[in-house]
Design an enzyme around this catalytic site. Structure first.
Site, PDB file in Angstrom:
ATOM      1  CG  HIS A   1      -9.950   2.622   1.516  1.00 54.11           C
ATOM      2  ND1 HIS A   1     -10.034   1.265   1.340  1.00 54.11           N
ATOM      3  CD2 HIS A   1      -8.803   2.835   2.217  1.00 54.11           C
ATOM      4  CE1 HIS A   1      -8.980   0.679   1.897  1.00 54.11           C
ATOM      5  NE2 HIS A   1      -8.226   1.606   2.437  1.00 54.11           N
TER       6      HIS A   1
ATOM      7  CE  LYS B   1      -0.740  -4.931   3.119  1.00 55.98           C
ATOM      8  NZ  LYS B   1      -0.949  -6.229   2.457  1.00 55.98           N
TER       9      LYS B   1
ATOM     10  CB  SER C   1      -0.894   0.008   1.243  1.00 53.07           C
ATOM     11  OG  SER C   1      -1.457   1.282   1.458  1.00 53.07           O
ATOM     12  CB  SER C   2       0.540   4.563  -1.579  1.00 53.24           C
ATOM     13  OG  SER C   2      -0.777   4.866  -1.170  1.00 53.24           O
ATOM     14  CB  CYS C   3      -0.342   3.814   4.017  1.00 50.88           C
ATOM     15  SG  CYS C   3      -0.333   2.061   4.435  1.00 50.88           S
TER      16      CYS C   3
END
Length: 330
Positions: free
Chosen positions: A191, A152, A119-121
């Protein structure tokens, strides 16, 4: 012509045994659609009730009996700001267990190739924009989803470590915010985009004069349609070994918009004509999360679904979901 540098690479074929972990989720279901459309006919799936990926013994037994050759690890415990901020222990332990069990089993049973979805987080809260792969671990994470992000990041490093120590072909990809068919439309745990679709639809149905959106509306986000995401994953699995892309590679569209602009676009698609009010008492999260997709673009892949078109398809999916039983995300 296959170059000598890649002569060792074994590509998937229509008869390959392909396990999609998390096939009922947003990304997993899109992966199954994409694989089926690509002529793959030996796709293995299991629901959470059939296989609990947090159970190491069960996962090992599954790999021992099914012997998948390729694995798409899309299974995860996911959620929006509220869920991540409220249940951090659940998010870190369940995601660590899922990743550890599947990656270890894939190694033990000599899986040809594995693709791990992150995930981009994973990027620092205040990372320079757009975010390049090398920005990983260069700053502090966003506190509201730190637990999920750490799980992640551990998955990325785990795959890289197995590749380095054992010569495996375990690839990690980091998608931006994915949305689309089969999304979670729960107002508290979903989301932002699917939550806005439901909120605007219900406000329209009640003929409300306004709809309240969490946060200031100033934060910026990038959105990737789920079928584009699946296409990128299959593209990478078919054509590129992990050592060609490094520890991981970003998957996105390379453009973002503010949450205010997103809310206005959703309202337009849904047909809500009331006023949008922004609740600044609610958290904004990371100010901006735009991925640098230069590396993926250079490999020859680009997203093809325009955001407005994707929102329209997702809205139709939401309307259809009102008359069908809700599927598990596992």
């Amino acid at each position: 012509v296959v170059t000598s540098a890649r002569s060792w690479f074994s590509a998937m074929n229509p008869d390959s045994k392909i396990y999609v972990a998390g096939h009922r989720g947003l990304v997993g279901s899109a992966l199954v659609r994409r694989l089926q459309a690509g002529g793959y006919r030996n796709i293995i799936t299991r629901t959470h009730a059939e296989l609990d990926l947090t159970d190491q013994t069960a996962v090992r037994e599954f790999f021992n009996t099914q012997k998948p050759e390729y694995v798409f690890l899309a299974a995860a415990k996911v959620g929006g700001i509220y869920a991540n901020n409220t249940y951090p222990a659940d998010f870190i332990v369940q995601n660590l267990l899922i990743t550890t069990n599947v990656v270890q089993a894939a190694y033990e049973h000599r899986v040809t190739k594995l693709l791990f979805l992150g995930s981009s987080c994973i990027y620092p809260k205040l990372a320079p924009q757009p975010m390049k792969e090398e920005y990983l671990l260069t700053g502090t994470l966003e506190p509201t989803n730190e637990a999920y992000a750490l799980a992640k990041i551990a998955g990325i490093k785990m795959c890289a470590a197995y590749n380095r120590q054992y010569g495996t072909d375990f690839m990690s990809v980091m998608p931006t915010n994915v949305y689309g068919l089969g999304d979670n439309y729960d107002l508290q745990n979903s989301h932002v985009l699917p939550a806005l679709i439901r909120k605007m639809h219900e406000a329209k149905g009640r003929d409300d004069r306004e709809a309240v959106v969490w946060g200031s509306g100033k934060q910026r986000r990038e959105f990737l349609y789920c079928d584009d995401m699946a296409d990128a994953c299959v593209f990478l699995m078919e054509r590129h070994p992990a050592r060609e892309i490094g520890e991981f590679i970003n998957i996105g569209v390379g453009a973002d918009l503010s949450i205010r602009e997103l809310a206005e676009l959703v309202a337009e698609v849904v047909g809500f004509r009331g006023q949008l009010t922004f609740d600044t008492g609610k958290p904004d999260g990371t100010p901006q999360k735009l991925l640098d997709v230069t590396r993926l673009t250079r490999l020859g892949w680009r997203a093809t679904t325009a955001l407005k078109d994707g929102i329209a398809l997702t809205y139709q999916d939401y309307l259809a979901s009102l008359s069908r039983p809700r599927a598990s995300q596992g």
